[in-house]
Design a protein around this motif. Sequence first.
Motif, PDB file in Angstrom:
ATOM      1  N   PRO A 174      37.170  30.205  46.701  1.00 13.55           N
ATOM      2  CA  PRO A 174      36.524  30.837  45.540  1.00 13.55           C
ATOM      3  C   PRO A 174      36.268  29.826  44.433  1.00 13.55           C
ATOM      4  O   PRO A 174      37.025  28.881  44.251  1.00 13.55           O
ATOM      5  CB  PRO A 174      37.541  31.888  45.096  1.00 13.55           C
ATOM      6  N   ARG A 175      35.193  30.046  43.703  1.00 11.88           N
ATOM      7  CA  ARG A 175      34.813  29.145  42.617  1.00 11.88           C
ATOM      8  C   ARG A 175      35.199  29.764  41.278  1.00 11.88           C
ATOM      9  O   ARG A 175      35.042  30.975  41.080  1.00 11.88           O
ATOM     10  CB  ARG A 175      33.303  28.920  42.613  1.00 11.88           C
ATOM     11  N   PRO A 176      35.680  28.941  40.336  1.00 12.13           N
ATOM     12  CA  PRO A 176      35.982  29.479  39.000  1.00 12.13           C
ATOM     13  C   PRO A 176      34.698  29.853  38.270  1.00 12.13           C
ATOM     14  O   PRO A 176      33.692  29.167  38.379  1.00 12.13           O
ATOM     15  CB  PRO A 176      36.708  28.318  38.305  1.00 12.13           C
ATOM     16  N   ASP A 177      34.758  30.980  37.550  1.00 14.22           N
ATOM     17  CA  ASP A 177      33.578  31.460  36.828  1.00 14.22           C
ATOM     18  C   ASP A 177      33.966  31.814  35.394  1.00 14.22           C
ATOM     19  O   ASP A 177      33.765  32.949  34.952  1.00 14.22           O
ATOM     20  CB  ASP A 177      32.971  32.648  37.555  1.00 14.22           C
ATOM     21  N   GLY A 178      34.544  30.872  34.700  1.00 13.98           N
ATOM     22  CA  GLY A 178      34.897  31.071  33.305  1.00 13.98           C
ATOM     23  C   GLY A 178      35.930  32.163  33.118  1.00 13.98           C
ATOM     24  O   GLY A 178      36.886  32.264  33.885  1.00 13.98           O
ATOM     25  N   PRO A 179      35.750  33.025  32.120  1.00 13.14           N
ATOM     26  CA  PRO A 179      36.742  34.065  31.850  1.00 13.14           C
ATOM     27  C   PRO A 179      36.830  35.120  32.948  1.00 13.14           C
ATOM     28  O   PRO A 179      37.805  35.855  33.024  1.00 13.14           O
ATOM     29  CB  PRO A 179      36.267  34.707  30.548  1.00 13.14           C
ATOM     30  N   ALA A 180      35.842  35.186  33.817  1.00 15.31           N
ATOM     31  CA  ALA A 180      35.868  36.174  34.899  1.00 15.31           C
ATOM     32  C   ALA A 180      36.879  35.816  35.973  1.00 15.31           C
ATOM     33  O   ALA A 180      37.237  36.651  36.783  1.00 15.31           O
ATOM     34  CB  ALA A 180      34.483  36.303  35.525  1.00 15.31           C
ATOM     35  N   GLY A 181      37.338  34.580  36.011  1.00 12.20           N
ATOM     36  CA  GLY A 181      38.303  34.161  37.018  1.00 12.20           C
ATOM     37  C   GLY A 181      37.601  33.538  38.213  1.00 12.20           C
ATOM     38  O   GLY A 181      36.495  33.007  38.103  1.00 12.20           O
ATOM     39  N   TYR A 182      38.248  33.615  39.352  1.00 13.00           N
ATOM     40  CA  TYR A 182      37.704  33.034  40.575  1.00 13.00           C
ATOM     41  C   TYR A 182      36.863  34.071  41.311  1.00 13.00           C
ATOM     42  O   TYR A 182      37.255  35.224  41.448  1.00 13.00           O
ATOM     43  CB  TYR A 182      38.834  32.532  41.471  1.00 13.00           C
ATOM     44  N   MET A 183      35.691  33.630  41.796  1.00 15.02           N
ATOM     45  CA  MET A 183      34.735  34.537  42.433  1.00 15.02           C
ATOM     46  C   MET A 183      34.374  34.037  43.828  1.00 15.02           C
ATOM     47  O   MET A 183      34.318  32.831  44.064  1.00 15.02           O
ATOM     48  CB  MET A 183      33.466  34.647  41.593  1.00 15.02           C
ATOM     49  N   LYS A 184      34.100  34.981  44.726  1.00 11.69           N
ATOM     50  CA  LYS A 184      33.689  34.682  46.091  1.00 11.69           C
ATOM     51  C   LYS A 184      32.447  35.515  46.403  1.00 11.69           C
ATOM     52  O   LYS A 184      32.412  36.708  46.139  1.00 11.69           O
ATOM     53  CB  LYS A 184      34.829  35.040  47.060  1.00 11.69           C
ATOM     54  N   SER A 185      31.424  34.873  46.974  1.00 13.11           N
ATOM     55  CA  SER A 185      30.157  35.564  47.257  1.00 13.11           C
ATOM     56  C   SER A 185      30.057  35.966  48.721  1.00 13.11           C
ATOM     57  O   SER A 185      30.379  35.171  49.610  1.00 13.11           O
ATOM     58  CB  SER A 185      28.975  34.663  46.898  1.00 13.11           C
ATOM     59  N   PHE A 186      29.597  37.191  48.934  1.00 13.33           N
ATOM     60  CA  PHE A 186      29.374  37.728  50.269  1.00 13.33           C
ATOM     61  C   PHE A 186      27.960  38.292  50.344  1.00 13.33           C
ATOM     62  O   PHE A 186      27.411  38.754  49.341  1.00 13.33           O
ATOM     63  CB  PHE A 186      30.370  38.853  50.590  1.00 13.33           C
ATOM     64  N   ASN A 187      27.393  38.281  51.537  1.00  9.83           N
ATOM     65  CA  ASN A 187      26.100  38.905  51.797  1.00  9.83           C
ATOM     66  C   ASN A 187      26.287  39.956  52.880  1.00  9.83           C
ATOM     67  O   ASN A 187      27.203  39.852  53.705  1.00  9.83           O
ATOM     68  CB  ASN A 187      25.061  37.878  52.259  1.00  9.83           C
TER      69      ASN A 187
END
Length: 180
Positions: free
Chosen positions: A78-91
Motif C-alpha cells: 500500500p502507498r501512503p496518501d497523506g492524512p488518509a493513511g495507506y491505500m491499496k487500489s483494486f480493479n
Amino acid sequence: MSKAAAAQSTSSSLSRFWHKWRFHINILLLLVPLGFMPKYFADASLFRGDSGLGEREVGTVEIGPWSLQLAELRDEAPRPDGPAGYMKSFNAALCDACIEPVKAVYLRVGKPRSLRTAGVIFFGTPYRLGATVPIPLRTQEDADLWITLEGWDGSVHQASIPLKQASPATVAWLKQRGGK
C-alpha cells in the motif's frame, strides 16, 4: 590586465565551451526521456485496459447470484496518501449478466456492520471498475477483504476473500511493519 580584458576572456572561454558542447547537451536532452518511455507505455497500457484489469489478477469472486473479476492495480505494498493513511487500489469487472441488476459495488478490509459501512464504492464502467481501499494500520495478517454488491431491487449480497489471496504484497507489508 584590465577588467574589460578579463571579462572578455571569461566570456570567450564560456562561449567556446558552449559552442563545443551544445550539440552533445541537446542529444542528452533527447535521450534521457527515452529511458523512461518503457514505463510510460506499460502504465498507459495498464490504465487503458490493454494488459488486463491490473498487474495481478485475483480471480473470479462469486457474490450471491452475481460474480465479478477482481485484480490488484499494482502488485506492490500500500502507498501512503497523506492524512488518509495507506491505500491499496483494486480493479473489478462485473459479469455480463450482472451489469443490469447491480447498482453498486463496495470494497472494505474487515466485515462491514451494515450497508452504510460497506466500504469504498467502485467507480467506472461495469467492465472496468476501480476503487482505492484504505488499509488500517492495525490490520491483522489474516484479515479478509469484503465485497458488497447492492442490486437495484434492494438486495444486498456479500462475500469475502482472504487478504493474503487478494494482495500478498499487502500481507508481506503488514508482516514487515510487525504491528508498529
